[in-house]
Design an enzyme around this catalytic site. Structure first.
Site, mmCIF file in Angstrom:
data_model
loop_
_atom_site.group_PDB
_atom_site.id
_atom_site.type_symbol
_atom_site.label_atom_id
_atom_site.label_comp_id
_atom_site.label_asym_id
_atom_site.label_seq_id
_atom_site.Cartn_x
_atom_site.Cartn_y
_atom_site.Cartn_z
ATOM 1 N N GLU A 166 15.955 12.026 -10.850
ATOM 2 C CA GLU A 166 15.043 11.231 -12.118
ATOM 3 C C GLU A 166 16.461 10.394 -12.438
ATOM 4 O O GLU A 166 16.699 11.142 -13.915
ATOM 5 C CB GLU A 166 14.607 11.823 -12.455
ATOM 6 N N GLU A 278 7.281 13.393 -6.907
ATOM 7 C CA GLU A 278 6.849 14.458 -7.831
ATOM 8 C C GLU A 278 5.649 13.279 -7.736
ATOM 9 O O GLU A 278 5.617 12.528 -8.470
ATOM 10 C CB GLU A 278 7.530 14.367 -8.854
#
Length: 344
Positions: A166, A278
C-alpha cells in the site's frame, strides 16, 4: 533373512501411517501456480517504530505449527509482512544477516509444506518515515534494496516478491514508474521469481478507477509489462463502508460484486493478472456474505492468480475481529468459509 510379523498388527500400522500422511500432506504448489490461496501471517512487521526491535518481544516470525495449520487446511501461499528497516538498517548497505536468516528459516519451513511465501515489504511506500522518491529516500535506494533481497532468493520457486504494501505516500504515477524500474532491474539481473506490483494509494479494488490524470491506478498500471510474464498486480479490499478494514460492519454485497467485476474486466482487456493480497471481515452474517462475494469475485483463473486473507499470526489474539488464527486448535468462523474456497 525371513521376518515373521503379526499380519493384523502390521496392516493396522500400515493403514494408520497412510491415514496420517493423508491428514498432514499439504497441497504442494510453488509460486508459479495459478492457484495461490492462503493468508497473511502477521508479526514480523510489528512495532515499526522500534527498529530493529527485539525478536519474540517486539516482533515475531511464524512458527512451523502456524504454517502447518494453514497448509493442511489447503493453503498454497502465505503472505509474510516484513519491514524494510529490519532487513536493511542502512540504505545502500548490506542486508542484516541475522534478519535474513529468520526469513530464510520461514521459507525453508514453508517449502516443507509446499507453501509459496510472498515476501511483503510492509512499509506503505516509505523508509524511516520518508517517502520513496524523496531526497531522503531516492528511488535508487529502493532498487538497491530489492537487488540485494532478490540475491538471497534468486530463482527460488517458493519465494515471490511483494514490492511494497500500500504505497499511499507516493503519487500513483510515480509509484508505477518506480515499480516498473525495480521489475526491469530484477529481470536484467536474471531474477525469475514471481513479482507482485501493488496498486498505488491503498491498492483498493473499489477505487482502481478513481482519481484523475496520473492518479488513476487503471491508467498508471495498465501497460506495465514483465519480459518473463511472471508479474501480477496486487490489490486489496475490505468490506466496511470506507474500505479501511477497521470496522465490523459491512456494505451490501452488490457493491462488492460490481467493483470486482469491473476490475476483472479491466484486467482481461489489458492482459494483466491480479492477486488479492488483503481482504478480511468480522464474524457476523452480513460480513460473511461479503466474504463469500469477494472470494467468488476472484474465481476467474484467467485473471486472478490467487488471494491471501488478512490476517492470522500467533500474536493476533482473539480480540482482532478479522483474525483467522485458530484458538485452542478450533477454526474461526471466517476460517470455515475460507476452507471451502481453499479446496476449490
Amino acid at each position: 533373512m525371513l521376518l515373521f510379523v503379526d499380519e493384523g498388527n502390521f496392516m493396522l500400522r500400515f493403514l494408520s501411517a497412510v491415514l496420517l500422511s493423508l491428514m498432514i500432506s499439504p497441497v504442494f504448489a510453488d509460486c508459479s501456480s495459478s492457484n495461490l490461496k492462503g493468508v497473511n501471517l502477521s508479526g514480523a512487521e510489528y512495532n515499526s517504530s522500534k527498529v530493529p526491535g527485539i525478536l519474540f518481544k517486539e516482533y515475531v516470525y511464524p512458527a512451523e505449527q502456524d504454517l502447518a495449520y494453514f497448509a493442511n487446511a489447503g493453503a498454497t501461499a502465505i503472505r509474510l509482512p516484513v519491514l524494510w528497516e529490519r532487513m536493511q538498517p542502512e540504505l545502500n548497505s548490506p542486508l542484516n544477516q541475522q534478519e535474513m536468516k529468520h526469513i530464510q528459516q520461514v521459507v525453508e519451513t514453508a517449502r516443507k509444506y509446499g507453501l509459496c511465501i510472498v515476501l511483503d515489504v510492509h512499509n506503505y511506500g516509505s523508509y524511516r518515515g520518508s517517502a520513496i522518491g524523496t531526497e531522503q529516500i531516492p528511488v535508487t535506494a529502493f532498487v538497491d534494496f530489492w537487488r540485494r533481497t532478490a540475491a538471497y532468493f534468486k530463482d527460488d520457486k517458493y519465494v515471490a516478491f511483494g514490492l511494497m504494501n500500500e504505497p499511499h505516500v507516493v503519487p500513483v504515477d510515480q509509484w508505477a514508474l518506480i515499480a516498473n524500474r525495480v521489475l526491469q532491474t530484477l529481470r536484467t539481473a536474471g531474477v525469475s521469481n514471481l513479482v507482485l506490483v501493488p496498486g498505488g494509494r491503498w491498492s483498493g479494488v473499489h477505487d482502481w478507477f478513481a482519481g484523475s490524470g496520473g492518479a488513476v491506478n487503471a491508467l498508471a498500471l495498465a501497460n506495465i509489462r514483465d519480459p518473463l510474464g511472471r508479474m501480477v498486480l496486487e490489490v486489496h479490499q475490505y468490506a466496511d463502508a470506507d474500505s479501511s478494514g477497521t470496522h465490523s460492519t459491512c456494505v451490501e454485497p452488490e457493491r462488492l460484486k460490481k467493483v470486482f467485476a469491473s476490475l476483472t474486466q479491466w484486467a482481461r482487456e489489458h492482459r494483466q493478472k491480479l492477486f488479492l493480497g488483503e481482504f478480511g471481515v468480522a464474524a457476523n452474517e452480513d460480513c460473511l456474505t461479503d466474504l463469500r462475494v469477494m472470494l467468488d469475485g476472484v474465481k476467474d483463473k484467467s485473471v486472478w492468480q490467487g488471494w491471501a486473507y488478512w490476517t492470522a499470526g500467533r500474536w493476533i489474539g482473539s480480540n482482532y475481529p478479522f483474525s483467522v488464527q485458530p484458538q485452542s486448535g478450533i477454526d474461526t468462523v471466517q476460517m470455515t468459509v475460507l476452507r471451502k474456497y481453499l479446496g476449490d
